[in-house]
Design an enzyme around this catalytic site. Structure first.
Site, short mmCIF file in Angstrom:
data_model
loop_
_atom_site.label_atom_id
_atom_site.label_comp_id
_atom_site.label_asym_id
_atom_site.label_seq_id
_atom_site.Cartn_x
_atom_site.Cartn_y
_atom_site.Cartn_z
N ASP A 1 0.84 -1.20 0.00
CA ASP A 1 0.00 0.00 0.00
C ASP A 1 0.87 1.25 0.00
O ASP A 1 0.64 2.19 -0.76
CB ASP A 1 -0.92 -0.02 1.23
N HIS B 1 -4.36 2.97 -6.98
CA HIS B 1 -5.50 2.61 -6.15
C HIS B 1 -6.76 2.37 -7.00
O HIS B 1 -7.64 1.60 -6.61
CB HIS B 1 -5.76 3.67 -5.09
N HIS C 1 -6.50 -1.15 -7.98
CA HIS C 1 -6.93 -1.98 -6.85
C HIS C 1 -8.45 -2.11 -6.84
O HIS C 1 -9.00 -3.20 -6.69
CB HIS C 1 -6.47 -1.38 -5.53
N HIS D 1 -5.57 -5.58 0.66
CA HIS D 1 -5.57 -4.29 -0.05
C HIS D 1 -4.20 -3.97 -0.64
O HIS D 1 -4.06 -3.71 -1.84
CB HIS D 1 -6.01 -3.20 0.93
#
Length: 360
Positions: free
Chosen positions: A171, A254, A257, A271
């Protein structure tokens, strides 16, 4: 030019910090709603019991079902109101903390983030990632302020499975590249301003810390001990990444993701594990230098982060699956549109295939 920097009101990181949580609760009142999954609470019950002995405050168990959903937030709002709680504590991983922030914002009472793993930068941010009951990304919820306190007990994180720490590295890995893209495009950050130099510097320091201390931190976590390297990575995963992404902005990594949540095979992955592959797609989209892409791939392989779709459980890569990810990643309100150039579903479709090949 309007520039905005946001951060939690207070960040405390220390060995055995959880045993002193009562003194922080008492700054807000005497009764706290604890939003925590039973497994997470069980791991730290000894420290919570010690905290209750050390200070005169009350913990109301709220439990947590496992997903930050609208229904779960509504349930906890009702309990918090019924018990007249003065503060909400989100304890555990990012989803529990995000849920606590949502409850806090809805009821206009303080919130404390207490991560038991260093797997995301959620503890410091003023937003929540909301999912539907199937675990698919639904929306971001934004709040008027960041958590009132982030309390990080390094001894607890050192005892958590290494995979959580590594997911946090994944992340955090995206932070600098997304901040750089937003700075180049003059995109608005989360609070609605442009990046400050401090925010971009935090994002860059986050990346530099990962490159320097990740392997050493993994060794410490594997042996359940706290070392300076582990402390640095916890700070990078939590504070530097949190400040860097929120006060600079998110971009392609992101969004990829979020697109990957369309693939059932990837639901079992964390995540940060999905964000790490999203970072590779991000770099392909902006045609980053080969040396930079190679450095990121080598880093991911060294620490055990996914670099291709197979690493995320996708054994058979098809056009249909890749298109589903690309379409979801380029939805109208997605952060991929913060890139310093137009990005279409076709662009992402191509970049996923190329990143997948490079990562293999």
């Amino acid at each position: 030019m309007k520039k905005v920097l946001v951060s939690p009101s207070k960040y405390v990181q220390d060995n055995q910090a959880l045993s002193n949580i009562g003194e922080y609760v008492l700054a807000f009142g005497k009764k706290a709603l604890l939003v925590a999954h039973a497994d997470d609470q069980g791991r730290v019950q000894e420290q919570l019991d010690e905290a209750l002995k050390n200070n005169d405050f009350e913990l109301i168990p709220g439990s947590f079902a496992g997903e930050c959903t609208i229904n779960e937030v509504e349930r906890l709002k009702g309990l918090c109101t019924e018990k007249a709680c003065d503060v909400v504590i989100g304890l555990g991983g990012g989803k529990a903390i995000d849920t606590a922030k949502a409850v806090s914002s809805a009821l206009n009472i303080p919130v404390m983030s207490v991560p038991t793993i260093a797997s995301t930068d959620a503890p410091c941010s003023s937003l929540s990632v909301v999912y539907n009951e199937k675990g698919e990304f639904q929306e971001y919820s934004f709040y008027k302020s960041n958590p009132d306190l982030v309390l990080v007990d390094t001894s607890i994180i050192a005892k958590a499975p290494v995979r959580f720490l590594v997911a946090g590295m994944g992340d955090a890995l995206s932070t600098y590249f997304e901040a750089r893209a937003c700075e180049r495009s003059f995109a608005d950050n989360i609070p609605g301003g442009k990046s400050t130099k401090l925010a971009v510097a935090a994002a860059k320091l986050c990346y530099e810390t990962l490159m320097e201390d990740s392997i050493k931190a993994i060794a410490a976590c594997e042996n359940n001990v706290v070392t300076p390297a582990l402390e640095n990575i916890i700070e990078a995963n939590t504070l530097l990444s949190g400040m860097g992404f929120e006060s600079s902005g998110l971009a392609a990594a992101h969004a990829i993701h979020n697109g990957l949540t369309a693939l059932e095979e990837a639901h079992g992955f964390f995540h940060g594990e999905k964000v790490s592959f999203g970072t590779l797609v991000h770099l392909v989209l902006e045609n980053a230098p080969a040396e930079e892409i190679e450095e990121v791939i080598n880093y991911c392989k060294a620490v055990g982060l996914p670099t291709c779709l197979k690493d995320l459980g996708v054994e058979e890569v098809t056009d249909e699956k890749v298109r589903a990810v690309a379409d979801l990643a380029t939805a109208p309100n997605e952060t991929i549109h913060n890139m310093p150039f137009e990005v279409t579903s076709d662009d992402v479709f191509a970049a996923i295939y190329a990143a997948n090949a490079l990562g293999q």
